[in-house]
Design a protein around this motif. Structure first.
Motif, PDB file in Angstrom:
ATOM      1  N   ARG A  23       5.985   6.417 -14.199  1.00 58.26           N
ATOM      2  CA  ARG A  23       6.454   6.586 -12.821  1.00 58.26           C
ATOM      3  C   ARG A  23       7.124   5.308 -12.326  1.00 58.26           C
ATOM      4  NH1 ARG A  23       3.643  10.638  -9.642  1.00 58.26           N
ATOM      5  NH2 ARG A  23       2.639  12.047 -11.099  1.00 58.26           N
ATOM      6  N   ASN A  24       8.081   5.476 -11.399  1.00 56.58           N
ATOM      7  CA  ASN A  24       8.714   4.299 -10.821  1.00 56.58           C
ATOM      8  C   ASN A  24       7.737   3.639  -9.839  1.00 56.58           C
ATOM      9  OD1 ASN A  24       8.919   5.582  -8.258  1.00 56.58           O
ATOM     10  ND2 ASN A  24      10.944   6.390  -8.752  1.00 56.58           N
ATOM     11  N   ASP A  25       8.108   2.478  -9.314  1.00 59.20           N
ATOM     12  CA  ASP A  25       7.207   1.713  -8.451  1.00 59.20           C
ATOM     13  C   ASP A  25       6.744   2.519  -7.241  1.00 59.20           C
ATOM     14  OD1 ASP A  25       7.670  -0.351 -10.184  1.00 59.20           O
ATOM     15  OD2 ASP A  25       8.956  -1.503  -8.842  1.00 59.20           O
ATOM     16  N   ARG A  26       7.670   3.226  -6.634  1.00 54.72           N
ATOM     17  CA  ARG A  26       7.317   4.011  -5.438  1.00 54.72           C
ATOM     18  C   ARG A  26       6.309   5.118  -5.769  1.00 54.72           C
ATOM     19  NH1 ARG A  26      10.275   8.135  -1.884  1.00 54.72           N
ATOM     20  NH2 ARG A  26       9.226   7.802   0.090  1.00 54.72           N
ATOM     21  N   ARG A  27       6.528   5.805  -6.879  1.00 56.12           N
ATOM     22  CA  ARG A  27       5.608   6.881  -7.282  1.00 56.12           C
ATOM     23  C   ARG A  27       4.239   6.320  -7.683  1.00 56.12           C
ATOM     24  NH1 ARG A  27       8.241  10.658  -5.283  1.00 56.12           N
ATOM     25  NH2 ARG A  27       9.961  11.680  -6.319  1.00 56.12           N
ATOM     26  N   GLN A  28       4.223   5.146  -8.313  1.00 58.82           N
ATOM     27  CA  GLN A  28       2.942   4.526  -8.649  1.00 58.82           C
ATOM     28  C   GLN A  28       2.173   4.180  -7.378  1.00 58.82           C
ATOM     29  OE1 GLN A  28       3.389   1.196 -11.316  1.00 58.82           O
ATOM     30  NE2 GLN A  28       3.938   2.509 -13.049  1.00 58.82           N
ATOM     31  N   SER A  29       2.867   3.626  -6.404  1.00 60.34           N
ATOM     32  CA  SER A  29       2.221   3.292  -5.136  1.00 60.34           C
ATOM     33  C   SER A  29       1.687   4.550  -4.459  1.00 60.34           C
ATOM     34  CB  SER A  29       3.221   2.580  -4.227  1.00 60.34           C
ATOM     35  OG  SER A  29       2.648   2.332  -2.970  1.00 60.34           O
ATOM     36  N   GLU A  30       2.481   5.602  -4.452  1.00 60.69           N
ATOM     37  CA  GLU A  30       2.049   6.871  -3.856  1.00 60.69           C
ATOM     38  C   GLU A  30       0.791   7.394  -4.556  1.00 60.69           C
ATOM     39  OE1 GLU A  30       4.287  10.697  -4.551  1.00 60.69           O
ATOM     40  OE2 GLU A  30       4.746  10.360  -2.428  1.00 60.69           O
ATOM     41  N   THR A  31       0.767   7.315  -5.872  1.00 65.67           N
ATOM     42  CA  THR A  31      -0.406   7.768  -6.634  1.00 65.67           C
ATOM     43  C   THR A  31      -1.638   6.971  -6.238  1.00 65.67           C
ATOM     44  OG1 THR A  31       0.949   8.477  -8.509  1.00 65.67           O
ATOM     45  CG2 THR A  31      -1.382   8.025  -8.954  1.00 65.67           C
ATOM     46  N   HIS A  33      -2.268   5.441  -3.475  1.00 61.31           N
ATOM     47  CA  HIS A  33      -2.698   5.771  -2.108  1.00 61.31           C
ATOM     48  C   HIS A  33      -3.311   7.166  -2.032  1.00 61.31           C
ATOM     49  CE1 HIS A  33      -1.198   2.248  -0.027  1.00 61.31           C
ATOM     50  NE2 HIS A  33      -0.099   2.323  -0.759  1.00 61.31           N
ATOM     51  N   ARG A  94       5.617  19.271  -3.883  1.00 66.42           N
ATOM     52  CA  ARG A  94       6.390  18.270  -4.612  1.00 66.42           C
ATOM     53  C   ARG A  94       7.271  18.910  -5.673  1.00 66.42           C
ATOM     54  NH1 ARG A  94       2.534  16.138  -2.247  1.00 66.42           N
ATOM     55  NH2 ARG A  94       2.348  13.959  -1.728  1.00 66.42           N
ATOM     56  N   ALA A  98       7.596  14.862  -9.452  1.00 64.58           N
ATOM     57  CA  ALA A  98       6.726  14.069  -8.578  1.00 64.58           C
ATOM     58  C   ALA A  98       5.292  14.583  -8.559  1.00 64.58           C
ATOM     59  CB  ALA A  98       7.289  14.068  -7.164  1.00 64.58           C
TER      60      ALA A  98
END
Length: 129
Positions: A23-31, A33, A94, A98
């Motif tokens: 996953r990209n950085d944004r998706r990793q952060s979302e995961t 959270h 999603r 995603a």
């Protein structure tokens, strides 16, 4: 189950997100959270309070440890069922790329709360639910 000094019979619930590293950085952060919220809602739905569990967090995974108390069949049945329902609801909004896919294992064994997490090997051999 034989007790060792400092080690106690516990139920361990390990969960991790599949393909997290892809996953990209944004998706990793979302995961990171969203994962604790999904797990908390699933526990509440099954009648558990995860605030009472010892939890070791690590990015896309969590290892929760709770004392053996006789509710383990309910944990395996109800908690896992509620987690699957929460995940279905989460993913329904999603696009396929995603969506979150989780692996989980529930196991029992001797665990010690050590200085940097948990010591013991109750989650091996690994069984995916």
């Amino acid at each position: 189950m034989v007790e060792w000094p400092g080690f106690y019979p516990c139920t361990c619930i390990a969960v991790d997100a599949q393909a997290y590293g892809e996953r990209n950085d944004r998706r990793q952060s979302e995961t990171q959270h969203d994962l604790p919220r999904l797990l908390d809602r699933a526990a509440r739905g099954a009648g558990y309070d995860r605030a009472q569990w010892q939890i070791q967090r690590k990015g896309d995974e969590q290892l929760a440890v709770r004392p053996v108390d006789g509710t383990e069949p309910r944990l395996v049945d109800d908690y896992v069922r509620h987690l699957a329902a929460e995940l279905r609801e989460y993913n329904s909004e999603r696009v396929p790329r995603a969506r979150l896919r989780l692996r989980t294992v529930v196991h029992q064994g001797l665990v010690e709360l050590a200085d940097n997490g948990f010591a013991g090997r109750p989650w091996w051999p690994r069984r995916v639910c």
